[in-house]
Design a protein around this motif. Structure first.
Motif, PDB file in Angstrom:
ATOM      1  N   PHE A 187       0.795  -1.422  -0.091  1.00 41.31           N
ATOM      2  CA  PHE A 187       0.210   0.028  -0.198  1.00 41.31           C
ATOM      3  C   PHE A 187       0.813   1.331  -0.291  1.00 41.31           C
ATOM      4  O   PHE A 187       1.961   1.266   0.714  1.00 41.31           O
ATOM      5  CB  PHE A 187      -0.948   0.115   1.280  1.00 41.31           C
ATOM      6  CG  PHE A 187      -1.757  -0.973   1.181  1.00 41.31           C
ATOM      7  CD1 PHE A 187      -3.104  -0.991   0.523  1.00 41.31           C
ATOM      8  CD2 PHE A 187      -1.722  -2.073   2.184  1.00 41.31           C
ATOM      9  CE1 PHE A 187      -3.947  -2.011   0.647  1.00 41.31           C
ATOM     10  CE2 PHE A 187      -2.783  -3.151   2.144  1.00 41.31           C
ATOM     11  CZ  PHE A 187      -3.833  -3.037   1.669  1.00 41.31           C
ATOM     12  N   VAL A 188       0.634   2.093  -0.835  1.00 44.56           N
ATOM     13  CA  VAL A 188       1.237   3.620  -0.796  1.00 44.56           C
ATOM     14  C   VAL A 188       0.300   4.434  -0.854  1.00 44.56           C
ATOM     15  O   VAL A 188      -0.970   4.338  -1.132  1.00 44.56           O
ATOM     16  CB  VAL A 188       2.105   3.726  -2.110  1.00 44.56           C
ATOM     17  CG1 VAL A 188       3.191   2.594  -1.918  1.00 44.56           C
ATOM     18  CG2 VAL A 188       1.404   3.646  -3.448  1.00 44.56           C
ATOM     19  N   PHE A 206      -4.450   9.898  -1.648  1.00 41.95           N
ATOM     20  CA  PHE A 206      -5.162   8.345  -2.027  1.00 41.95           C
ATOM     21  C   PHE A 206      -4.248   7.205  -1.310  1.00 41.95           C
ATOM     22  O   PHE A 206      -2.866   7.411  -1.694  1.00 41.95           O
ATOM     23  CB  PHE A 206      -5.250   8.197  -3.618  1.00 41.95           C
ATOM     24  CG  PHE A 206      -6.051   9.119  -4.188  1.00 41.95           C
ATOM     25  CD1 PHE A 206      -7.557   9.255  -3.946  1.00 41.95           C
ATOM     26  CD2 PHE A 206      -5.452   9.953  -5.382  1.00 41.95           C
ATOM     27  CE1 PHE A 206      -8.191   9.872  -4.676  1.00 41.95           C
ATOM     28  CE2 PHE A 206      -6.358  10.742  -6.029  1.00 41.95           C
ATOM     29  CZ  PHE A 206      -7.759  10.999  -5.812  1.00 41.95           C
ATOM     30  N   ILE A 207      -4.592   6.290  -0.974  1.00 42.50           N
ATOM     31  CA  ILE A 207      -3.868   5.167  -0.574  1.00 42.50           C
ATOM     32  C   ILE A 207      -4.300   3.974  -1.544  1.00 42.50           C
ATOM     33  O   ILE A 207      -5.464   3.903  -1.795  1.00 42.50           O
ATOM     34  CB  ILE A 207      -4.206   4.749   0.823  1.00 42.50           C
ATOM     35  CG1 ILE A 207      -3.437   3.480   1.349  1.00 42.50           C
ATOM     36  CG2 ILE A 207      -5.697   4.424   1.384  1.00 42.50           C
ATOM     37  CD1 ILE A 207      -3.184   3.272   2.777  1.00 42.50           C
ATOM     38  N   LYS A 208      -3.394   3.425  -2.064  1.00 37.18           N
ATOM     39  CA  LYS A 208      -3.695   2.254  -2.966  1.00 37.18           C
ATOM     40  C   LYS A 208      -2.599   1.431  -3.159  1.00 37.18           C
ATOM     41  O   LYS A 208      -1.628   1.688  -2.559  1.00 37.18           O
ATOM     42  CB  LYS A 208      -3.709   3.151  -4.786  1.00 37.18           C
ATOM     43  CG  LYS A 208      -4.693   4.137  -4.875  1.00 37.18           C
ATOM     44  CD  LYS A 208      -5.879   3.755  -4.774  1.00 37.18           C
ATOM     45  CE  LYS A 208      -6.962   5.100  -5.043  1.00 37.18           C
ATOM     46  NZ  LYS A 208      -8.342   4.567  -4.498  1.00 37.18           N
ATOM     47  N   ARG A 209      -2.894   0.024  -3.773  1.00 35.12           N
ATOM     48  CA  ARG A 209      -1.891  -0.931  -3.869  1.00 35.12           C
ATOM     49  C   ARG A 209      -0.891  -0.709  -4.914  1.00 35.12           C
ATOM     50  O   ARG A 209      -1.510  -0.135  -5.965  1.00 35.12           O
ATOM     51  CB  ARG A 209      -2.471  -2.277  -4.149  1.00 35.12           C
ATOM     52  CG  ARG A 209      -3.036  -2.765  -2.766  1.00 35.12           C
ATOM     53  CD  ARG A 209      -3.398  -4.210  -3.206  1.00 35.12           C
ATOM     54  NE  ARG A 209      -4.563  -4.693  -2.236  1.00 35.12           N
ATOM     55  CZ  ARG A 209      -4.420  -5.167  -0.954  1.00 35.12           C
ATOM     56  NH1 ARG A 209      -3.067  -5.701  -0.830  1.00 35.12           N
ATOM     57  NH2 ARG A 209      -5.306  -5.630  -0.361  1.00 35.12           N
ATOM     58  N   GLY A 232      -6.977   0.404  -6.907  1.00 33.86           N
ATOM     59  CA  GLY A 232      -7.601  -0.091  -5.400  1.00 33.86           C
ATOM     60  C   GLY A 232      -8.144  -1.277  -5.726  1.00 33.86           C
ATOM     61  O   GLY A 232      -7.970  -2.124  -6.562  1.00 33.86           O
ATOM     62  N   ASP A 233      -8.772  -1.875  -4.574  1.00 39.38           N
ATOM     63  CA  ASP A 233      -9.071  -3.231  -4.744  1.00 39.38           C
ATOM     64  C   ASP A 233     -10.769  -3.294  -5.287  1.00 39.38           C
ATOM     65  O   ASP A 233     -11.187  -4.545  -5.281  1.00 39.38           O
ATOM     66  CB  ASP A 233      -9.517  -3.774  -3.096  1.00 39.38           C
ATOM     67  CG  ASP A 233      -7.948  -3.955  -2.757  1.00 39.38           C
ATOM     68  OD1 ASP A 233      -6.944  -3.851  -3.671  1.00 39.38           O
ATOM     69  OD2 ASP A 233      -7.489  -4.116  -1.425  1.00 39.38           O
ATOM     70  N   ASP A 285      -8.274   5.358  -9.571  1.00 42.09           N
ATOM     71  CA  ASP A 285      -6.908   4.970  -9.597  1.00 42.09           C
ATOM     72  C   ASP A 285      -5.996   5.120 -10.837  1.00 42.09           C
ATOM     73  O   ASP A 285      -6.478   5.997 -11.694  1.00 42.09           O
ATOM     74  CB  ASP A 285      -6.713   3.680  -8.779  1.00 42.09           C
ATOM     75  CG  ASP A 285      -7.680   2.692  -9.399  1.00 42.09           C
ATOM     76  OD1 ASP A 285      -8.053   2.868 -10.583  1.00 42.09           O
ATOM     77  OD2 ASP A 285      -8.136   1.741  -8.852  1.00 42.09           O
ATOM     78  N   GLY A 286      -5.139   4.397 -10.995  1.00 44.33           N
ATOM     79  CA  GLY A 286      -4.246   4.419 -12.129  1.00 44.33           C
ATOM     80  C   GLY A 286      -5.039   3.741 -13.338  1.00 44.33           C
ATOM     81  O   GLY A 286      -4.685   4.033 -14.494  1.00 44.33           O
TER      82      GLY A 286
END
Length: 187
Positions: free
Chosen positions: A56-57, A81-84, A161-162, A168-169
């Motif tokens: 997570f970043v 944002f927090i994403k993988r 994201g999940d 996200d990207g």
């Protein structure tokens, strides 16, 4: 101790305390709370782990999606944002506005159904429908998925994201690891 020495000592102690408080105010967060369902909700603690797939970043919204951050008034330096990390250097990433492929196999569908039940503009790909407030009016805007195809270079990652509706990207594409504000692990 003379009054002059005592005053000098008090002044020096006060200056040291002000310096320590200023340094503490500039330190990064060590624990954050994620309330967004795009990755598991809860507390995360800063980690010294390397930036690699699966971790997570956090990234600042205004750094990875400046237009959307400004439109949503999510452009303060603390808005992030927090994403993988889904892919890193050497991975081939391709997006056509509707789907995002990682290494040719992992497919992520882009977009969400709009209010009318239409799944978007098929010619231009699916689009995420977002609500934006302009004064008292609510406006629906489409955000198209990222388009491109390339092998990620050293220092580039793709963040996801999940959940299928994660911003996200899928929408902003690969980013430089220089934009990563921190690496985190769940508590």
């Amino acid at each position: 101790m003379s009054n002059g020495r005592r005053n000098l000592l008090i002044l020096a102690a006060g200056a040291a305390m002000v310096s320590m408080l200023a340094a503490a105010a500039n330190q990064r967060d060590f624990v954050i709370y994620n309330q967004s369902p795009s990755v598991p909700t809860g507390f995360y603690v800063r980690s010294s782990a390397p930036v690699e797939p699966g971790v997570f970043v956090t990234v600042r919204a205004r750094d990875v999606a400046p237009g959307e951050a400004e439109r949503r008034q999510f452009d303060d330096s603390s808005d992030r944002f927090i994403k993988r990390v889904a892919a890193a250097a050497g991975a081939r990433v391709c997006g056509d506005g509707r789907q995002l492929r990682i290494e040719g196999d992992d497919i992520v569908v882009i977009g969400a159904d709009d209010a009318a039940g239409d799944d978007g503009d098929h010619e231009h790909g699916r689009a995420l429908i977002v609500r934006v407030l302009h004064g008292d009016d609510e406006v629906h805007q489409r955000i198209a998925g990222w388009r491109g195809c390339r092998v990620l270079a050293d220092g580039e990652v793709l963040l996801l994201g999940d959940t299928p509706d994660s911003f996200d990207g899928r929408y902003w594409g690969p980013v430089s690891i220089d934009l990563i504000e921190g690496v985190w692990r769940r508590l």
